[in-house]
Design an enzyme around this catalytic site. Structure first.
Site, PDB file in Angstrom:
ATOM      1  N   GLU A  46      60.206 115.948 -46.092  1.00 24.97           N
ATOM      2  CA  GLU A  46      59.502 115.180 -46.959  1.00 24.97           C
ATOM      3  C   GLU A  46      58.734 115.954 -47.948  1.00 24.97           C
ATOM      4  O   GLU A  46      57.708 116.550 -47.513  1.00 24.97           O
ATOM      5  CB  GLU A  46      58.697 114.062 -46.471  1.00 24.97           C
ATOM      6  CG  GLU A  46      58.317 112.731 -47.161  1.00 24.97           C
ATOM      7  CD  GLU A  46      57.614 111.875 -46.313  1.00 24.97           C
ATOM      8  OE1 GLU A  46      57.513 110.389 -46.724  1.00 24.97           O
ATOM      9  OE2 GLU A  46      57.068 111.975 -45.251  1.00 24.97           O
ATOM     10  N   LYS A 123      62.655 105.892 -49.471  1.00 25.69           N
ATOM     11  CA  LYS A 123      61.973 105.426 -48.189  1.00 25.69           C
ATOM     12  C   LYS A 123      61.694 103.960 -48.054  1.00 25.69           C
ATOM     13  O   LYS A 123      61.149 103.466 -49.294  1.00 25.69           O
ATOM     14  CB  LYS A 123      60.679 106.339 -48.170  1.00 25.69           C
ATOM     15  CG  LYS A 123      60.172 106.171 -47.015  1.00 25.69           C
ATOM     16  CD  LYS A 123      58.556 107.192 -47.033  1.00 25.69           C
ATOM     17  CE  LYS A 123      57.968 107.143 -45.658  1.00 25.69           C
ATOM     18  NZ  LYS A 123      56.704 107.877 -45.902  1.00 25.69           N
ATOM     19  N   CYS A 166      60.484 110.072 -42.304  1.00 27.16           N
ATOM     20  CA  CYS A 166      59.095 110.144 -41.824  1.00 27.16           C
ATOM     21  C   CYS A 166      58.849 108.884 -41.151  1.00 27.16           C
ATOM     22  O   CYS A 166      59.434 108.486 -39.766  1.00 27.16           O
ATOM     23  CB  CYS A 166      58.094 110.410 -42.713  1.00 27.16           C
ATOM     24  SG  CYS A 166      56.414 110.820 -42.021  1.00 27.16           S
TER      25      CYS A 166
END
Length: 281
Positions: A46, A123, A166
């Site tokens: 990321e 995301k 993440c």
């Protein structure tokens, strides 16, 4: 597309800096090293292109969606590097422009070995938290727009790949949706803080792999960054039985390589068919 029964996969760990150009140069070296070791799929962490001194720094380097005409240096770099190295690249996240001038998407892009972009995932879960017993606090929604709630799975020569980023690791329902859509490999490019990583990184990564009988590839940021933030490192590849088969051991730039046995994964799923035993939708 032709299948690879034992693909070599690279998790690329980075200590990304506060400027794009040196990060792209570093990523190029690490990707080349991965290709030289026989990797055919590499996953960047990321924020690989920028870990700025301020959260708003990403707004100044955000790109329009789509490579070309010199206006998208990060995307152009990814397409050109994938084609040059003959390497599939999952490009961690990069900031892509949104309709809101003060917020961007955290976009995970996938390029095939010809340099063609074949997938994009924005995301979904944004890291808006205060850490217990700490003064650390984060509010990603101040500068990021959450992606649409739509799991992304794509075909590749290495099996079906599901995309996460993440903080998504804490939401098993997303991983279940990806496995239900046929994912055999799930990637989780991350920038886990040192505090949360030390507490939860390994257990979350292994749990998501175990629950879904998937290979999990989780490259992480590592070390200290321009903002003062410290990330955990320990980039991982976890097999479908939950075993860590490769792990970074430094807080620096590192290439972690693992060979995936797809036939073994098929055997595990056949003999231990928990995915077909579900009773709750």
């Amino acid at each position: 597309m032709p299948a690879h029964d034992t693909p070599r996969i690279a998790a690329i760990q980075m200590n990304s800096l506060g400027e794009v150009a040196p990060n792209l140069a570093r990523a190029a070296d690490l990707l080349r090293h991965a290709a030289d070791q026989g990797a055919t799929l590499a996953v960047l962490p990321e924020n690989f292109a920028l870990m700025g001194a301020h959260e708003t720094d990403k707004l100044g380097v955000a790109e329009p969606d789509g490579a070309g005409n010199g206006a998208t240096p990060i995307q152009d770099f990814l397409a050109e590097t994938a084609a040059e190295l003959g390497l599939w690249i999952v490009a961690g996240t990069i900031p892509l422009a949104s309709p809101e001038p003060d917020r961007v998407y955290a976009a995970c892009l996938v390029y095939d070995d010809r340099g063609q972009r074949v997938a994009r995932y924005d995301k979904i879960h944004l890291f808006d938290v205060g850490l217990p017993d700490s003064r650390e606090a984060y509010r990603e929604s101040a500068t990021f727009v959450a992606g649409e709630i739509a799991p992304v799975v794509l075909d590749s020569p290495f099996g079906r790949i599901g995309l996460t980023v993440c903080y998504d690791l804490r939401f098993p329902e997303l991983y279940r949706a990806l496995s239900a859509a046929g994912a055999e490999i799930i990637v989780a490019p991350s920038a886990f803080t040192h505090t949360t990583g030390r507490a939860h990184w390994h257990v979350l990564a292994r749990a998501r792999a175990i629950e879904n009988l998937v290979t999990l590839v989780a490259p992480n940021q590592a070390g200290h960054h321009a903002s003062g933030r410290r990330t955990y490192g320990h980039s991982l590849v976890v097999d479908a039985w939950g075993q860590v088969i490769a792990e970074a051991r430094s807080e620096a730039n590192e290439v972690v390589i693992a060979e995936i046995d797809r036939n073994r994964q098929t055997e595990v799923r056949g003999g231990f068919p928990c995915l077909s035993h579900r009773r709750l939708a």
